[in-house]
Design a protein around this motif. Structure first.
Motif, PDB file in Angstrom:
ATOM      1  N   THR A 116       0.835  -1.204   0.000  1.00  0.00           N
ATOM      2  CA  THR A 116       0.000   0.000   0.000  1.00  0.00           C
ATOM      3  C   THR A 116       0.872   1.257   0.000  1.00  0.00           C
ATOM      4  N   ALA A 117       1.903   1.269   0.832  1.00  0.00           N
ATOM      5  CA  ALA A 117       2.812   2.420   0.889  1.00  0.00           C
ATOM      6  C   ALA A 117       3.543   2.594  -0.448  1.00  0.00           C
ATOM      7  N   VAL A 124       3.406   5.900  -2.747  1.00  0.00           N
ATOM      8  CA  VAL A 124       4.611   6.703  -2.993  1.00  0.00           C
ATOM      9  C   VAL A 124       4.934   6.772  -4.485  1.00  0.00           C
ATOM     10  N   THR A 125       4.725   5.685  -5.207  1.00  0.00           N
ATOM     11  CA  THR A 125       5.157   5.637  -6.610  1.00  0.00           C
ATOM     12  C   THR A 125       4.025   5.930  -7.593  1.00  0.00           C
ATOM     13  N   PRO A 162      21.926   5.893  -6.585  1.00  0.00           N
ATOM     14  CA  PRO A 162      22.824   6.876  -5.964  1.00  0.00           C
ATOM     15  C   PRO A 162      22.442   6.982  -4.485  1.00  0.00           C
ATOM     16  N   GLU A 163      23.432   7.093  -3.610  1.00  0.00           N
ATOM     17  CA  GLU A 163      23.207   7.036  -2.156  1.00  0.00           C
ATOM     18  C   GLU A 163      22.088   7.974  -1.686  1.00  0.00           C
ATOM     19  N   GLN A 164      22.142   9.221  -2.118  1.00  0.00           N
ATOM     20  CA  GLN A 164      21.141  10.192  -1.650  1.00  0.00           C
ATOM     21  C   GLN A 164      19.730   9.814  -2.080  1.00  0.00           C
ATOM     22  N   ASP A 165      19.605   9.326  -3.316  1.00  0.00           N
ATOM     23  CA  ASP A 165      18.281   8.974  -3.825  1.00  0.00           C
ATOM     24  C   ASP A 165      17.656   7.826  -3.043  1.00  0.00           C
ATOM     25  N   HIS A 166      18.490   6.799  -2.735  1.00  0.00           N
ATOM     26  CA  HIS A 166      17.870   5.659  -2.054  1.00  0.00           C
ATOM     27  C   HIS A 166      17.456   6.044  -0.647  1.00  0.00           C
ATOM     28  N   GLN A 167      18.200   6.954  -0.022  1.00  0.00           N
ATOM     29  CA  GLN A 167      17.813   7.392   1.317  1.00  0.00           C
ATOM     30  C   GLN A 167      16.511   8.195   1.269  1.00  0.00           C
ATOM     31  N   ARG A 211      10.527   8.194   2.232  1.00  0.00           N
ATOM     32  CA  ARG A 211       9.141   8.351   1.779  1.00  0.00           C
ATOM     33  C   ARG A 211       8.325   7.079   2.051  1.00  0.00           C
ATOM     34  N   ILE A 212       8.967   5.928   1.897  1.00  0.00           N
ATOM     35  CA  ILE A 212       8.262   4.672   2.216  1.00  0.00           C
ATOM     36  C   ILE A 212       7.938   4.644   3.711  1.00  0.00           C
ATOM     37  N   LEU A 213       8.927   4.933   4.539  1.00  0.00           N
ATOM     38  CA  LEU A 213       8.733   4.880   5.995  1.00  0.00           C
ATOM     39  C   LEU A 213       7.615   5.813   6.447  1.00  0.00           C
ATOM     40  N   GLU A 214       7.572   6.996   5.860  1.00  0.00           N
ATOM     41  CA  GLU A 214       6.530   7.968   6.230  1.00  0.00           C
ATOM     42  C   GLU A 214       5.130   7.453   5.901  1.00  0.00           C
ATOM     43  N   ASN A 215       5.043   6.538   4.935  1.00  0.00           N
ATOM     44  CA  ASN A 215       3.732   6.061   4.480  1.00  0.00           C
ATOM     45  C   ASN A 215       3.350   4.679   5.004  1.00  0.00           C
ATOM     46  N   LEU A 216       4.178   4.138   5.889  1.00  0.00           N
ATOM     47  CA  LEU A 216       3.840   2.804   6.448  1.00  0.00           C
ATOM     48  C   LEU A 216       2.719   2.945   7.483  1.00  0.00           C
TER      49      LEU A 216
END
Lengths: 134, 134
Positions: free
Chosen positions: B68-69, B73-74, B119-124, B129-134
């Motif tokens: 769902t998250a 997000v995507t 890229p490191e920054q993008d994956h973080q 964004r995933i965590l915020e939507n769990l």
């Protein structure tokens, strides 16, 4: 609310085995792998999370019951379970018996080569063995 | 009873995001698709049906929460869920956001081409964004 009707492509690609609690259990008509699918009999659902929590639990229960029977009947090395739906949007869960050296091992079965239909007698015998082990 | 330790290949291929009830949530280090995995933190399990009934229900709950998250997000067209394990036997569930025209669409992601690391920054940023939507 619309009534559930089985997607035409799912109907064409598989052979009905049984109706268990929530789902229709079907055998894919492709003897390259022992390949079952479960279709929750609910209208308008394409993602597992769209089912009610109770239906989600039922689907988990039925998936694992079928996976256990498939493992027992085939002696497979690994059971593959997947809900993709990129082509057929009606929610359906694939449960496939895999073994080393089978077509496309260790890759996935979806989209690989061309289906090889079961001879009628064989698919009935296989379906019976699954049913006996549910 | 042996303690749970994460499979080395799962460790190498992904980036940890969080530990939720039963599972470790990880982001696959392949930016071609938004691709998460859940690894139940139980030792010696390779099939979902080997989990206790309670753990099976927890896994279903966590899978659908993450799906769902990921959808939110995507804005993906379709979520693909799969537990294959033909290569890595430690039970893990893939949850992947798919859209028309993405690499290998409408085929599966597994075994297709070569991973493109984030890229490191993008994956973080994506993990947040995933965590915020769990």
């Amino acid at each position: 609310m619309t009534a559930f009707t089985l997607d035409e492509r799912l109907q064409r690609d598989g052979i009905p085995i049984a109706s268990i609690g929530l789902c229709q259990l079907r055998l894919m008509n492709d003897r390259r792998w022992p390949w079952l699918i479960l279709v929750p009999q609910r209208a308008g659902i394409s993602e597992v999370y769209e089912l009610t929590p109770l239906d989600q639990t039922m689907l988990t229960f039925e998936t694992n019951m079928v996976a256990t029977a498939l493992k027992k009947v085939t002696g497979a090395e690994k059971i593959n379970i997947g809900a993709l739906g990129n082509i057929v949007r009606q929610l359906h869960v694939h449960i496939i018996a895999r073994r080393e050296g089978d077509p496309n091992w260790p890759g996935p079965v979806w989209g690989y080569g061309k289906a090889e239909p079961w001879p009628e007698q064989d698919h009935q015998a296989f379906a019976s063995r699954i049913l006996e082990n549910l």
